[in-house]
Scaffold this motif. Structure first.
Motif, PDB file in Angstrom:
ATOM      1  N   VAL A   1     -25.638 -37.554  71.002  1.00 24.23           N
ATOM      2  CA  VAL A   1     -26.848 -38.247  71.453  1.00 24.23           C
ATOM      3  C   VAL A   1     -27.517 -38.964  70.286  1.00 24.23           C
ATOM      4  CG1 VAL A   1     -29.180 -37.903  72.363  1.00 24.23           C
ATOM      5  CG2 VAL A   1     -27.242 -36.721  73.423  1.00 24.23           C
ATOM      6  N   VAL A   2     -27.579 -38.292  69.139  1.00 34.00           N
ATOM      7  CA  VAL A   2     -28.181 -38.907  67.946  1.00 34.00           C
ATOM      8  C   VAL A   2     -27.364 -40.119  67.513  1.00 34.00           C
ATOM      9  CG1 VAL A   2     -28.717 -38.573  65.506  1.00 34.00           C
ATOM     10  CG2 VAL A   2     -29.227 -36.761  67.150  1.00 34.00           C
ATOM     11  N   MET A   3     -26.045 -39.996  67.520  1.00 35.67           N
ATOM     12  CA  MET A   3     -25.181 -41.104  67.114  1.00 35.67           C
ATOM     13  C   MET A   3     -25.346 -42.307  68.036  1.00 35.67           C
ATOM     14  SD  MET A   3     -21.881 -38.757  66.193  1.00 35.67           S
ATOM     15  CE  MET A   3     -20.708 -40.087  66.085  1.00 35.67           C
ATOM     16  N   GLU A   4     -25.534 -42.058  69.322  1.00 38.02           N
ATOM     17  CA  GLU A   4     -25.764 -43.153  70.266  1.00 38.02           C
ATOM     18  C   GLU A   4     -27.072 -43.881  69.950  1.00 38.02           C
ATOM     19  OE1 GLU A   4     -25.529 -41.331  74.089  1.00 38.02           O
ATOM     20  OE2 GLU A   4     -23.369 -41.696  74.286  1.00 38.02           O
ATOM     21  N   ARG A   5     -28.103 -43.120  69.594  1.00 37.12           N
ATOM     22  CA  ARG A   5     -29.384 -43.740  69.223  1.00 37.12           C
ATOM     23  C   ARG A   5     -29.235 -44.590  67.970  1.00 37.12           C
ATOM     24  NH1 ARG A   5     -33.567 -39.383  68.129  1.00 37.12           N
ATOM     25  NH2 ARG A   5     -34.866 -41.240  67.738  1.00 37.12           N
ATOM     26  N   VAL A   6     -28.470 -44.085  67.012  1.00 42.21           N
ATOM     27  CA  VAL A   6     -28.239 -44.839  65.772  1.00 42.21           C
ATOM     28  C   VAL A   6     -27.494 -46.135  66.078  1.00 42.21           C
ATOM     29  CG1 VAL A   6     -27.024 -44.837  63.552  1.00 42.21           C
ATOM     30  CG2 VAL A   6     -28.262 -42.783  64.303  1.00 42.21           C
ATOM     31  N   LEU A   7     -26.433 -46.039  66.867  1.00 41.05           N
ATOM     32  CA  LEU A   7     -25.625 -47.209  67.191  1.00 41.05           C
ATOM     33  C   LEU A   7     -26.434 -48.234  67.987  1.00 41.05           C
ATOM     34  CD1 LEU A   7     -22.860 -48.467  66.927  1.00 41.05           C
ATOM     35  CD2 LEU A   7     -22.151 -47.245  68.993  1.00 41.05           C
ATOM     36  N   LEU A   8     -27.309 -47.748  68.864  1.00 37.21           N
ATOM     37  CA  LEU A   8     -28.139 -48.634  69.676  1.00 37.21           C
ATOM     38  C   LEU A   8     -29.110 -49.438  68.806  1.00 37.21           C
ATOM     39  CD1 LEU A   8     -28.790 -49.438  72.615  1.00 37.21           C
ATOM     40  CD2 LEU A   8     -30.550 -47.651  72.608  1.00 37.21           C
ATOM     41  N   LYS A   9     -29.661 -48.784  67.777  1.00 37.04           N
ATOM     42  CA  LYS A   9     -30.654 -49.431  66.927  1.00 37.04           C
ATOM     43  C   LYS A   9     -30.044 -50.263  65.813  1.00 37.04           C
ATOM     44  CE  LYS A   9     -34.993 -48.513  64.462  1.00 37.04           C
ATOM     45  NZ  LYS A   9     -35.975 -47.490  64.027  1.00 37.04           N
ATOM     46  N   ALA A  10     -28.816 -49.937  65.429  1.00 33.87           N
ATOM     47  CA  ALA A  10     -28.170 -50.633  64.308  1.00 33.87           C
ATOM     48  C   ALA A  10     -27.902 -52.095  64.640  1.00 33.87           C
ATOM     49  CB  ALA A  10     -26.866 -49.933  63.950  1.00 33.87           C
ATOM     50  N   ARG A  11     -27.990 -52.957  63.631  1.00 34.23           N
ATOM     51  CA  ARG A  11     -27.678 -54.367  63.805  1.00 34.23           C
ATOM     52  C   ARG A  11     -26.164 -54.556  63.962  1.00 34.23           C
ATOM     53  NH1 ARG A  11     -30.555 -58.763  62.239  1.00 34.23           N
ATOM     54  NH2 ARG A  11     -32.286 -57.493  63.014  1.00 34.23           N
ATOM     55  N   PHE A  12     -25.391 -53.733  63.246  1.00 29.58           N
ATOM     56  CA  PHE A  12     -23.932 -53.797  63.345  1.00 29.58           C
ATOM     57  C   PHE A  12     -23.353 -52.442  62.951  1.00 29.58           C
ATOM     58  CE2 PHE A  12     -24.931 -55.153  58.980  1.00 29.58           C
ATOM     59  CZ  PHE A  12     -24.141 -54.278  58.250  1.00 29.58           C
ATOM     60  N   ALA A  13     -22.079 -52.246  63.280  1.00 31.35           N
ATOM     61  CA  ALA A  13     -21.351 -51.044  62.865  1.00 31.35           C
ATOM     62  C   ALA A  13     -19.964 -51.469  62.398  1.00 31.35           C
ATOM     63  CB  ALA A  13     -21.235 -50.048  64.014  1.00 31.35           C
ATOM     64  N   VAL A  14     -19.418 -50.743  61.440  1.00 28.53           N
ATOM     65  CA  VAL A  14     -18.092 -51.045  60.907  1.00 28.53           C
ATOM     66  C   VAL A  14     -17.172 -49.856  61.135  1.00 28.53           C
ATOM     67  CG1 VAL A  14     -16.747 -51.633  58.848  1.00 28.53           C
ATOM     68  CG2 VAL A  14     -19.053 -52.555  59.125  1.00 28.53           C
ATOM     69  N   ALA A  15     -15.997 -50.123  61.699  1.00 30.16           N
ATOM     70  CA  ALA A  15     -14.958 -49.100  61.853  1.00 30.16           C
ATOM     71  C   ALA A  15     -13.797 -49.469  60.948  1.00 30.16           C
ATOM     72  CB  ALA A  15     -14.495 -49.022  63.307  1.00 30.16           C
ATOM     73  N   PHE A  16     -13.161 -48.464  60.346  1.00 28.48           N
ATOM     74  CA  PHE A  16     -12.078 -48.752  59.414  1.00 28.48           C
ATOM     75  C   PHE A  16     -10.774 -49.126  60.116  1.00 28.48           C
ATOM     76  CE2 PHE A  16     -14.390 -45.659  56.430  1.00 28.48           C
ATOM     77  CZ  PHE A  16     -15.094 -46.694  55.833  1.00 28.48           C
ATOM     78  N   THR A  17     -10.630 -48.753  61.404  1.00 26.37           N
ATOM     79  CA  THR A  17      -9.404 -49.044  62.141  1.00 26.37           C
ATOM     80  C   THR A  17      -9.729 -49.446  63.573  1.00 26.37           C
ATOM     81  OG1 THR A  17      -9.111 -46.766  62.949  1.00 26.37           O
ATOM     82  CG2 THR A  17      -8.138 -47.295  60.801  1.00 26.37           C
ATOM     83  N   ASP A  18      -8.776 -50.135  64.222  1.00 28.41           N
ATOM     84  CA  ASP A  18      -8.935 -50.477  65.643  1.00 28.41           C
ATOM     85  C   ASP A  18      -9.029 -49.218  66.487  1.00 28.41           C
ATOM     86  OD1 ASP A  18      -8.772 -53.427  65.665  1.00 28.41           O
ATOM     87  OD2 ASP A  18      -6.767 -53.100  64.857  1.00 28.41           O
TER      88      ASP A  18
END
Length: 323
Positions: A99-116
């Motif tokens: 739930v916390v991670m979803e809130r972070v992702l929702l508020k973040a301007r962008f996110a980076v993943a190292f792999t597809d």
């Protein structure tokens, strides 16, 4: 632009190395990037206070959505986040953390993943924010210590050095954490070592964390004791403490092969049997060894170049400016 970069900064760890490299990319574009250890903060309110001090920060980044990203939830400046493997392999399985991670992702301007794959799993387990997630493999920069000596290295690991020039060292790079499962190969490797004493497994990586006051404590005290006890009575398997990046890269370059294990990545008994089979192939097939090394270098050059990584982070940081 003045940026805050939060990450877990235990010395001689992958997180630390990644954070330093990303900071370098950002500063090479003319920004100021202040690197802080997420473990130094008890709450997001503390980070919000730091952000607002004069001169204030204008943006922020965090490596790991839960461990560091959660500390950015109360800040009033735009931020971006970088997924760590633990986010998807471990933390997302805990509802409270998810739930916390979803809130972070929702508020973040962008996110980076190292792999597809990491991006696809993030889309599967978290609220759909796939348009925010960019895939950028980690850049690889090898720095090899020219003073590295196998004899001294192996002696410091408790290994007899009488035949070091003939040994075939299999190197497992990991901290003593359950999720990395350094004991995964121990039994089968020990049996193989008894058949051929020249084959040895060396587990190398950090065993300790350091607090802000410099106090040293084991990453996982109970598990560390278990690993040390098992290795002590197991033939052909040795523990080596954390080394500098240059020493570690030298060991990886000069060992026979680097191996990996991870509970979160589903290492089954079938893979264990395949490990022995493929290792024996490597020992007997020089052409195969040379082809793997050659193809590995080409893959790294094509997919893990520092130039592309630098360009990606500089471009994403620019999006924080256009708030």
């Amino acid at each position: 632009m003045k940026l805050l970069l939060l990450a877990c900064l235990s010395p001689k760890t992958g997180n630390n190395t990644t954070a330093e490299r990303i900071r370098s990319h950002i500063e090479s574009a003319g920004h100021t990037c202040e690197l802080r250890d997420a473990a130094a903060f008890q709450s997001s309110a503390e980070v919000a206070d730091l952000i607002s001090r004069h001169p204030p920060f204008e943006g922020a980044l965090a490596i790991h959505l839960f461990r560091a990203g959660s500390l950015l939830l109360d800040i009033q400046v735009p931020f971006g986040v970088i997924f760590g493997g633990t986010d998807i392999n471990e933390d997302v399985k805990v509802e409270q953390k998810r739930v916390v991670m979803e809130r972070v992702l929702l508020k973040a301007r962008f996110a980076v993943a190292f792999t597809d794959k990491l991006k696809e799993e993030a889309k599967l387990f978290l609220l759909s924010q796939s348009c925010k997630i960019y895939v950028q493999p980690q850049g690889i920069q090898t720095e090899v210590s020219e003073k590295f000596c196998w004899t001294e290295f192996l002696r410091s690991s408790g290994l007899s050095v009488e035949l070091t020039h003939e040994l075939r060292v299999f190197l497992l790079v990991c901290g003593l954490r359950r999720v990395k499962d350094p004991l995964y190969l121990v039994d089968v490797f020990s049996e193989w070592h008894r058949e051929n004493p020249l084959n040895v497994l060396v587990v190398i990586g950090p065993r300790y964390l350091f607090s802000n006051s410099g106090v040293r404590q084991k990453i996982d005290p109970v598990f560390s004791v278990e690993v040390e006890a098992v290795v002590k009575k197991t033939a052909g398997v040795f523990l080596a403490g954390a080394r500098s990046q240059r020493e570690l890269h030298a060991a990886m370059k000069r060992c026979f092969t680097v191996v990996n294990s991870s509970v979160s990545e589903g290492m089954s008994a079938a893979i264990l049997e395949e490990f022995l089979h493929q290792s024996q192939r490597l020992l007997s097939d020089r052409e195969l060894r040379e082809r793997l090394v050659r193809n590995g270098k080409v893959y790294v050059e094509e997919h893990h170049g520092l130039g592309q990584e630098r360009e990606t982070y500089q471009r994403l940081v620019d999006t924080l400016l256009s708030a």
